[in-house]
Design a protein around this motif. Sequence first.
Motif, PDB file in Angstrom:
ATOM      1  N   MET A  32       0.849  -1.183   0.000  1.00 20.04           N
ATOM      2  CA  MET A  32       0.000   0.000   0.000  1.00 20.04           C
ATOM      3  C   MET A  32       0.891   1.240   0.000  1.00 20.04           C
ATOM      4  N   VAL A  33       0.669   2.116  -0.967  1.00 15.58           N
ATOM      5  CA  VAL A  33       1.457   3.342  -1.086  1.00 15.58           C
ATOM      6  C   VAL A  33       0.513   4.534  -1.061  1.00 15.58           C
ATOM      7  N   THR A  34       0.676   5.424  -0.100  1.00 12.47           N
ATOM      8  CA  THR A  34      -0.116   6.645  -0.069  1.00 12.47           C
ATOM      9  C   THR A  34       0.676   7.785  -0.708  1.00 12.47           C
ATOM     10  N   GLY A  35      -0.056   8.788  -1.165  1.00 11.71           N
ATOM     11  CA  GLY A  35       0.610   9.854  -1.910  1.00 11.71           C
ATOM     12  C   GLY A  35       1.206   9.317  -3.200  1.00 11.71           C
ATOM     13  N   ALA A  36       0.509   8.346  -3.808  1.00 12.15           N
ATOM     14  CA  ALA A  36       1.071   7.609  -4.941  1.00 12.15           C
ATOM     15  C   ALA A  36       0.889   8.309  -6.281  1.00 12.15           C
ATOM     16  N   SER A  37       0.211   9.433  -6.312  1.00 13.68           N
ATOM     17  CA  SER A  37      -0.114  10.045  -7.601  1.00 13.68           C
ATOM     18  C   SER A  37       1.022  10.868  -8.188  1.00 13.68           C
ATOM     19  N   SER A  38       2.088  11.109  -7.428  1.00  9.70           N
ATOM     20  CA  SER A  38       3.202  11.896  -7.956  1.00  9.70           C
ATOM     21  C   SER A  38       4.422  11.736  -7.063  1.00  9.70           C
ATOM     22  N   VAL A  60      -1.307  -1.363  -3.942  1.00 11.64           N
ATOM     23  CA  VAL A  60      -2.525  -0.575  -3.806  1.00 11.64           C
ATOM     24  C   VAL A  60      -2.108   0.887  -3.797  1.00 11.64           C
ATOM     25  N   LEU A  61      -2.591   1.631  -4.759  1.00 12.54           N
ATOM     26  CA  LEU A  61      -2.245   3.037  -4.928  1.00 12.54           C
ATOM     27  C   LEU A  61      -3.317   3.897  -4.269  1.00 12.54           C
ATOM     28  N   ALA A  82      -3.819  -1.914  -7.876  1.00 11.15           N
ATOM     29  CA  ALA A  82      -5.222  -1.573  -7.634  1.00 11.15           C
ATOM     30  C   ALA A  82      -5.280  -0.137  -7.149  1.00 11.15           C
ATOM     31  N   VAL A  83      -6.376   0.523  -7.407  1.00 11.44           N
ATOM     32  CA  VAL A  83      -6.539   1.934  -7.069  1.00 11.44           C
ATOM     33  C   VAL A  83      -7.548   2.087  -5.936  1.00 11.44           C
ATOM     34  N   SER A  84      -7.209   2.922  -4.963  1.00  9.37           N
ATOM     35  CA  SER A  84      -8.139   3.284  -3.892  1.00  9.37           C
ATOM     36  C   SER A  84      -8.040   4.790  -3.690  1.00  9.37           C
ATOM     37  N   VAL A  85      -8.963   5.513  -4.269  1.00 10.11           N
ATOM     38  CA  VAL A  85      -8.948   6.978  -4.191  1.00 10.11           C
ATOM     39  C   VAL A  85      -9.364   7.403  -2.784  1.00 10.11           C
ATOM     40  N   GLY A  86      -8.593   8.295  -2.179  1.00 10.40           N
ATOM     41  CA  GLY A  86      -8.955   8.742  -0.842  1.00 10.40           C
ATOM     42  C   GLY A  86      -7.946   9.697  -0.264  1.00 10.40           C
ATOM     43  N   ASP A  87      -8.274  10.202   0.902  1.00 11.03           N
ATOM     44  CA  ASP A  87      -7.482  11.191   1.627  1.00 11.03           C
ATOM     45  C   ASP A  87      -7.029  10.575   2.937  1.00 11.03           C
TER      46      ASP A  87
END
Length: 244
Positions: free
Chosen positions: A1-7, A25-26, A49-54
């Motif tokens: 699981m990686v948070t802040g994965a968009s950049s 998991v992005l 896999a994508v999990s959009v969230g804050d």
Amino acid sequence: MVTGASSGIGEAAARLLAAEGAAIVLMARRADRLRELARNIEDKGGRAAVSVGDVRSAADVERAVSTAVDTFGSLDGAFNNAGWGTIGPPLHEMDDADYDRMMDVNVRGVWNCLRKQIPVMLAQGSGGSIVNTSSTAGLFATGASAPYVAAKHAVAGLTKAAAAQYGGQGIRVNALMVGSTRTELMDAAIQSNPQVEEHSVARAIQRRLADPQEVAQAVVWLCSDRSSFVTGATVPVDGGCSAI
């Protein structure tokens, strides 16, 4: 699981972890960025896999953890990287909104992740490795805003406390003390104040900013069994900034 994965560092770490064989998991707020990254990873033979969230939302974090288990069967590693910072005005001129956002993203975000990730790893019984992104600002005042310095010190503290509490159950928890890195956030800061780059480069022995890939290499090592005797550590990836 990686948070802040968009950049930035999160994206670089996700790509490298996937290339090493990890299913990823992005998690981030920007859905379009995450989906593009997932497609890119899968096109290269990886799993994502994508999990959009804050990360400020415990429910969003819990959904990302559940995505890992439901999609890939387990949660074995996590890179809690989402963060936000600013140079900001002097301490006495900062308002509550900036302070609250700094603490919510950088500290509560890591807190939420640890609280949702650790129970799953405990239930699995096979341990796991968690890496939190701190900063050289978690070691000393760097010129960043006072709340950012305080927040990154808190991340280091949470890391050590979690490592001490769960080491006996096979869960390793470490923090990266990241130096100035050429991310979108850093580029924006430099555009608004060119002296930011000059100041950052001058602090590092190597006299340059890091590339996100260089930080990602440390993430992969800490998430892997190659760092099996490392826990509770605050690992500098800072071009020597903390040595002088």
